[in-house]
Enzyme design. Structure first.
Site, PDB file in Angstrom:
ATOM      1  N   ARG A  46       0.856  -1.189   0.000  1.00  0.00           N
ATOM      2  CA  ARG A  46       0.000   0.000   0.000  1.00  0.00           C
ATOM      3  C   ARG A  46       0.893   1.241   0.000  1.00  0.00           C
ATOM      4  O   ARG A  46       1.727   1.393   0.897  1.00  0.00           O
ATOM      5  CB  ARG A  46      -0.925  -0.023   1.223  1.00  0.00           C
ATOM      6  CG  ARG A  46      -1.748   1.215   1.355  1.00  0.00           C
ATOM      7  CD  ARG A  46      -2.792   1.153   2.468  1.00  0.00           C
ATOM      8  NE  ARG A  46      -3.405   2.463   2.496  1.00  0.00           N
ATOM      9  CZ  ARG A  46      -3.289   3.345   3.493  1.00  0.00           C
ATOM     10  NH1 ARG A  46      -2.653   3.012   4.600  1.00  0.00           N
ATOM     11  NH2 ARG A  46      -3.826   4.536   3.392  1.00  0.00           N
ATOM     12  N   HIS A 100      -2.714  11.176   0.720  1.00  0.00           N
ATOM     13  CA  HIS A 100      -2.182  10.925   2.066  1.00  0.00           C
ATOM     14  C   HIS A 100      -1.441  12.200   2.501  1.00  0.00           C
ATOM     15  O   HIS A 100      -0.230  12.201   2.671  1.00  0.00           O
ATOM     16  CB  HIS A 100      -1.281   9.688   2.061  1.00  0.00           C
ATOM     17  CG  HIS A 100      -0.965   9.112   3.408  1.00  0.00           C
ATOM     18  ND1 HIS A 100      -1.100   7.774   3.692  1.00  0.00           N
ATOM     19  CD2 HIS A 100      -0.498   9.683   4.549  1.00  0.00           C
ATOM     20  CE1 HIS A 100      -0.727   7.539   4.951  1.00  0.00           C
ATOM     21  NE2 HIS A 100      -0.349   8.683   5.492  1.00  0.00           N
ATOM     22  N   GLU A 128      -7.129   8.655   6.255  1.00  0.00           N
ATOM     23  CA  GLU A 128      -7.358   9.303   7.542  1.00  0.00           C
ATOM     24  C   GLU A 128      -7.808  10.761   7.416  1.00  0.00           C
ATOM     25  O   GLU A 128      -7.118  11.686   7.874  1.00  0.00           O
ATOM     26  CB  GLU A 128      -6.093   9.224   8.413  1.00  0.00           C
ATOM     27  CG  GLU A 128      -5.618   7.796   8.656  1.00  0.00           C
ATOM     28  CD  GLU A 128      -4.406   7.704   9.584  1.00  0.00           C
ATOM     29  OE1 GLU A 128      -3.895   8.754  10.000  1.00  0.00           O
ATOM     30  OE2 GLU A 128      -3.988   6.586   9.882  1.00  0.00           O
ATOM     31  N   ASN A 147      -7.346   1.860   9.843  1.00  0.00           N
ATOM     32  CA  ASN A 147      -6.029   2.072  10.464  1.00  0.00           C
ATOM     33  C   ASN A 147      -6.255   2.058  11.965  1.00  0.00           C
ATOM     34  O   ASN A 147      -6.964   2.923  12.494  1.00  0.00           O
ATOM     35  CB  ASN A 147      -5.436   3.425  10.049  1.00  0.00           C
ATOM     36  CG  ASN A 147      -5.036   3.454   8.579  1.00  0.00           C
ATOM     37  OD1 ASN A 147      -5.164   2.465   7.876  1.00  0.00           O
ATOM     38  ND2 ASN A 147      -4.554   4.600   8.128  1.00  0.00           N
ATOM     39  N   TYR A 173      -4.631   2.136  15.755  1.00  0.00           N
ATOM     40  CA  TYR A 173      -3.483   2.370  16.631  1.00  0.00           C
ATOM     41  C   TYR A 173      -3.875   2.492  18.096  1.00  0.00           C
ATOM     42  O   TYR A 173      -3.129   2.063  18.958  1.00  0.00           O
ATOM     43  CB  TYR A 173      -2.745   3.663  16.224  1.00  0.00           C
ATOM     44  CG  TYR A 173      -2.048   3.564  14.888  1.00  0.00           C
ATOM     45  CD1 TYR A 173      -0.770   3.029  14.792  1.00  0.00           C
ATOM     46  CD2 TYR A 173      -2.676   4.003  13.723  1.00  0.00           C
ATOM     47  CE1 TYR A 173      -0.131   2.930  13.563  1.00  0.00           C
ATOM     48  CE2 TYR A 173      -2.042   3.902  12.495  1.00  0.00           C
ATOM     49  CZ  TYR A 173      -0.765   3.363  12.419  1.00  0.00           C
ATOM     50  OH  TYR A 173      -0.141   3.257  11.201  1.00  0.00           O
ATOM     51  N   GLU A 220      -3.525  -0.167   8.115  1.00  0.00           N
ATOM     52  CA  GLU A 220      -2.335   0.227   8.890  1.00  0.00           C
ATOM     53  C   GLU A 220      -2.484  -0.294  10.306  1.00  0.00           C
ATOM     54  O   GLU A 220      -3.571  -0.197  10.905  1.00  0.00           O
ATOM     55  CB  GLU A 220      -2.186   1.755   9.000  1.00  0.00           C
ATOM     56  CG  GLU A 220      -1.694   2.436   7.764  1.00  0.00           C
ATOM     57  CD  GLU A 220      -1.509   3.939   7.984  1.00  0.00           C
ATOM     58  OE1 GLU A 220      -1.255   4.388   9.120  1.00  0.00           O
ATOM     59  OE2 GLU A 220      -1.627   4.663   6.976  1.00  0.00           O
TER      60      GLU A 220
HETATM   61  O1  IFM Z   1       2.731   7.643   9.940  1.00  0.00           O
HETATM   62  C1  IFM Z   1       1.357   7.690  10.111  1.00  0.00           C
HETATM   63  C2  IFM Z   1       0.650   7.519   8.783  1.00  0.00           C
HETATM   64  O2  IFM Z   1       1.032   8.488   7.880  1.00  0.00           O
HETATM   65  C3  IFM Z   1      -0.838   7.608   8.975  1.00  0.00           C
HETATM   66  N1  IFM Z   1      -1.281   6.717  10.011  1.00  0.00           N
HETATM   67  C4  IFM Z   1      -0.593   6.735  11.258  1.00  0.00           C
HETATM   68  C5  IFM Z   1       0.892   6.590  11.037  1.00  0.00           C
HETATM   69  C6  IFM Z   1       1.635   6.609  12.382  1.00  0.00           C
HETATM   70  O3  IFM Z   1       1.440   7.827  13.009  1.00  0.00           O
END
Ligand code: IFM
Length: 449
Positions: free
Chosen positions: A77, A121, A166, A292, A294, A354
């Site tokens: 990706r 992005h 995002e 994504n 986190y 992600e």
């Molecule tokens: O590095 C970033 C990415 O560009 C977008 N998602 C989160 C990642 C970590 O912060």
């Protein structure tokens, strides 16, 4: 040891983005992006780092694809830099920029790696920023015209497309908190940016369908898991607002065709200007939602916390600490996020587009990083993804963030998210332990508990 196997055909990959790895910020006719502009102004980025050279991927692309092959990736990706294709954001096309992505896609296909391209992005053209940027409704047309140029060139070979990465971050971190380019602090502009990004997404999906391209198209969202700090009315309501701003503000209009009313009532004068016909455009059927994941948040009501009056504290699962970004590590949050989409949004096809962590990496004298902490992170999150699949989530693939250490936006080069170490002095790449471990996961299509 038992192995948790993933469904047949599950896709395994790694992700990057243009500005974070390419470098060559003004090479071969590329125009300036808002991130070039932002990072070239003092005190915006940690250590005044810039993306000028980054991982030098623009020059090292062939070697990087060979490395992906060596690591067993099935899919990669990446994102396309809008100002590399259209230096002024609109108008004249930079053929050399298009050629670069042409070569990248062809190299991936030759290596049997499925290209997954994201159109946006975060590296918005500076020239368009000066014409009003995302808060200007014309940005929707500008984006669709850019998408047309890209589809015309690559649409015959790229099977997976995302419109935006995002949009929450672009809107709120870039336009409300001012921590990211373009560095604006204004909630009205942030909410308008949400709307225009979503509208540009819908218009681009329409364009894609009209072009009869063969691939799938979707959008990538950063979705967190939210839980209230207590059962008090104040905390429950604050948690709902935080959840709505991060998740429902995007998923509701995309899937249900309307914005979350409670949140819009709360933000009052910051409500975006929306035309009646927009909802139908935004809620065009899409082929997948990119997740994504986190962070998870414990939310309490707090008078001193911004427009939402919601304090989001990071959650870590017992025994897990925080990453170098100070983000709590909470693998069950990933299960919860995927199941929320299953239960409340009709279980669309999903990819984890992600997931990863920045940890303290210490290379040995040969440059090898024995990042067992990152291995543990990936293993736990893959098990969490597997739990979600067992519970019925329509998940079809997973992309580790990131293929290599890179420019982590306002944090510069200090946080390292890669499964491949990059020596930013020499450009040398060294797969870390996590990359070797991930190769085995891919080979066996499963993760050992
Ligand atoms: O590095 C970033 C990415 O560009 C977008 N998602 C989160 C990642 C970590 O912060």
């Amino acid at each position: 040891m038992s192995t948790r196997r993933f469904p047949q055909g599950f896709l395994w990959g790694a992700a990057t983005s243009a500005h974070q790895i390419e470098g060559a910020w003004n090479t071969d006719g590329k125009g300036e992006s808002i991130w070039d502009h932002f990072a070239h102004s003092p005190y915006r980025v940690m250590n005044d780092d810039t993306g000028d050279v980054a991982c030098d991927h623009y020059r090292r692309m062939s070697d990087d694809v060979a490395l992906m092959k060596e690591l067993g990736l099935q899919t990669y990706r990446f994102s396309i830099s809008w100002p590399r294709i259209l230096p002024q954001g609109r108008g004249a096309i930079n053929e050399k920029g298009l050629d670069f992505y042409d070569r990248l896609v062809d190299s991936l296909l030759a290596a049997d790696i499925i290209p997954n391209a994201t159109l946006y992005h975060w590296d918005y053209p500076q020239a368009l920023q000066e014409a009003g940027g995302w808060p200007n409704r014309d940005s929707v047309d500008w984006f669709v015209d850019y998408a047309r140029v890209v589809f015309d060139r690559l649409g015959d070979r790229v099977p997976l497309w995302a419109t935006h990465n995002e949009p929450w971050v672009t809107a709120f971190v870039g336009h409300a908190l001012g921590l990211h380019a373009p560095g604006i602090c204004d909630y009205s502009q942030a909410y308008q940016t949400v709307h225009h990004q979503l509208l540009s997404h819908g218009r681009t999906v329409q364009l894609f369908r009209q072009g009869s391209y063969q691939g799938e198209i979707g959008i990538v969202l950063n979705l967190g898991h939210y839980e209230p700090a207590t059962e008090s009315q104040a905390d429950l309501a604050a948690c709902q607002r935080a959840y709505e701003e991060n998740v429902a503000l995007f998923m509701d209009p995309l899937i249900k065709g309307h914005y979350p009313e409670m949140l819009l009532d709360w933000i009052g004068p910051h409500r975006p200007h929306v035309r009646e016909e927009d909802a139908a455009v935004i809620s065009q059927p899409i082929d997948f939602v990119g997740v994504n994941y986190y962070t998870s948040h414990q939310v309490s009501w707090s008078l001193s916390h911004g427009l939402l009056k919601a304090n989001s504290a990071p959650v870590s699962a017992p025994g897990w600490g925080h990453t170098k970004m100070d983000w709590g590590i909470n693998p069950p949050g990933l299960t919860a996020v995927l199941l929320n989409i299953k239960e409340n949004y009709g279980n669309p096809k999903m990819y984890v587009t992600e997931n990863g962590c920045a940890l303290k990496d210490t290379p040995d004298e040969r440059g090898f990083v024995a990042d067992w902490g990152r291995v543990g992170f990936f293993r736990a999150h893959l098990m969490a993804a597997h739990d979600a699949i067992q519970a019925g989530a329509n998940l079809h693939g997973y992309y580790a963030w990131s293929l290599m250490d890179n420019f982590e936006w306002a944090m510069g080069y200090e946080p390292r998210f890669g499964i491949v170490r990059v020596d930013f002095e020499t450009g040398r790449r060294d797969p870390k332990q996590s990359a070797l471990w991930y190769r085995e996961v891919i080979t066996r299509n499963g993760v050992e508990e």
